[in-house]
Design an enzyme around this catalytic site. Structure first.
Site, PDB file in Angstrom:
ATOM      1  N   HIS A 283       6.631   4.707   7.361  1.00  0.00           N
ATOM      2  CA  HIS A 283       6.526   3.803   8.502  1.00  0.00           C
ATOM      3  C   HIS A 283       7.413   2.585   8.283  1.00  0.00           C
ATOM      4  CE1 HIS A 283       2.271   5.351   9.776  1.00  0.00           C
ATOM      5  NE2 HIS A 283       3.254   6.081  10.265  1.00  0.00           N
ATOM      6  N   TYR A 292      -5.032   3.113  10.709  1.00  0.00           N
ATOM      7  CA  TYR A 292      -5.976   3.870   9.889  1.00  0.00           C
ATOM      8  C   TYR A 292      -7.160   3.013   9.448  1.00  0.00           C
ATOM      9  CZ  TYR A 292      -2.277   7.257   9.963  1.00  0.00           C
ATOM     10  OH  TYR A 292      -1.329   8.139  10.408  1.00  0.00           O
TER      11      TYR A 292
END
Length: 317
Positions: A283, A292
């Site tokens: 990312h 998350y």
């Protein structure tokens, strides 16, 4: 520099520059092309040209997309493509401004990722051992699943892995991700075992093909006879659905991206650092990885609701 005469040439020149100079991935180029062609179709309907588009025209286009029921994420992506095109046009001297620069996008919706439990992932890995028409296929399918869950790779990264990256019983794999950026991902012992077994089966098959002069050696870890030369994303999607059914899990709940989510969430549950997970997933922005934490927040909320003595109505009068 003189601007191209047609909208099609605007798009083609922009895409060529993105591929050659910016090093954009093939899927990114295809996505830009689809989005800009849709915008070009809209301009054709209202009889406007790329060279004369105003901010109001782009805003009207976005309003039409919303009225058509397109998701926020799709509208945000379309606007991003238009911004990139006009930034390129400004830099090339085709325009004296970027009409999309100051437009606020809708922003992608932050949905909590669907998550499989550790037990469900284990069931998928076990089912993959017997999935396939032959023993080599079963060995390959187990390797695909073990690598995907052990590394959190995107499916496009997995199916295009070069075989050279897997030689020598590696403890880590070099993965080429979005924007041609490279990162290292560690392999778990089960993944290394599955990889070694697949390399043995794969090399034996290639040796036979070479002797019989049926095919030249492939540079891909997961070769295929198709025009791309490797197992396709669509092929792996179909395989994953079959594995899910064999594992007794609804195939609607299982996609390569869901397994990527499982990799990240299970690491976070085990105490892994968010920045380490960001690096493993490739990312560019930590905020993408932070979604998350919302999964864990929801789990903690449910834990309190189930077990805290004040979470349920009191039996006392």
């Amino acid at each position: 520099m003189t601007a191209p005469a047609s909208g099609a040439r605007w798009i083609a020149t922009f895409l060529e520059a993105q591929a050659a100079e910016a090093g954009a991935a093939r899927n990114t180029i295809l996505s830009y092309g689809r989005d800009l062609n849709d915008f070009a179709s809209y301009l054709q309907v209202i009889h406007e040209e790329f060279a004369t588009v105003s901010r109001a025209t782009i805003e009207a286009y976005l309003v039409r997309l919303e009225a058509d029921g397109l998701a926020k994420s799709t509208r945000a992506r379309r606007l991003s493509a238009i911004r990139q095109l006009y930034r390129f046009a400004y830099e090339e001297g085709w325009r004296e401004d970027n009409p999309a620069q100051m437009i606020s996008g809708p922003g992608p919706s932050k949905h909590l990722p669907k998550v499989l439990s550790i037990e469900e992932v284990e069931a998928l890995l076990e089912a993959a051992r017997d999935q396939g028409r032959s023993l080599p296929e079963q060995i390959r399918n187990r390797c695909l699943m073990e690598l995907l869950y052990a590394t959190g790779m995107r499916v496009s990264e997995l199916v295009t892995l070069p075989v050279a990256a897997a030689r020598g019983n590696p403890q880590m794999l070099l993965v080429r991700g979005k924007g041609d950026k490279e990162r290292m991902v560690p392999l778990s012992p089960p993944a290394r075992e599955a990889l070694a077994a697949w390399l043995t089966a794969r090399d034996a098959a290639e040796d036979r093909a070479r002797i019989e002069r049926r095919a030249a050696p492939s540079r891909f870890l997961f070769p295929s006879s198709g025009k791309e030369g490797h197992l396709t994303r669509q092929g792996f999607h179909g395989l994953l659905k079959d594995i899910a059914i064999a594992a007794g899990i609804s195939p609607a709940r299982v996609t390569p991206h869901v397994l990527r989510h499982a990799f990240a969430t299970h690491l976070l549950q085990g105490g892994a650092d968010l920045r380490a997970i960001q690096m493993l997933l490739g990312h560019a922005d930590l905020s993408t990885t932070e979604i998350y934490t919302h999964v864990l927040d929801e789990e903690l909320k449910q834990l309190v609701l189930r077990h805290h003595p004040l979470a349920t109505p009191s039996k006392r009068s």
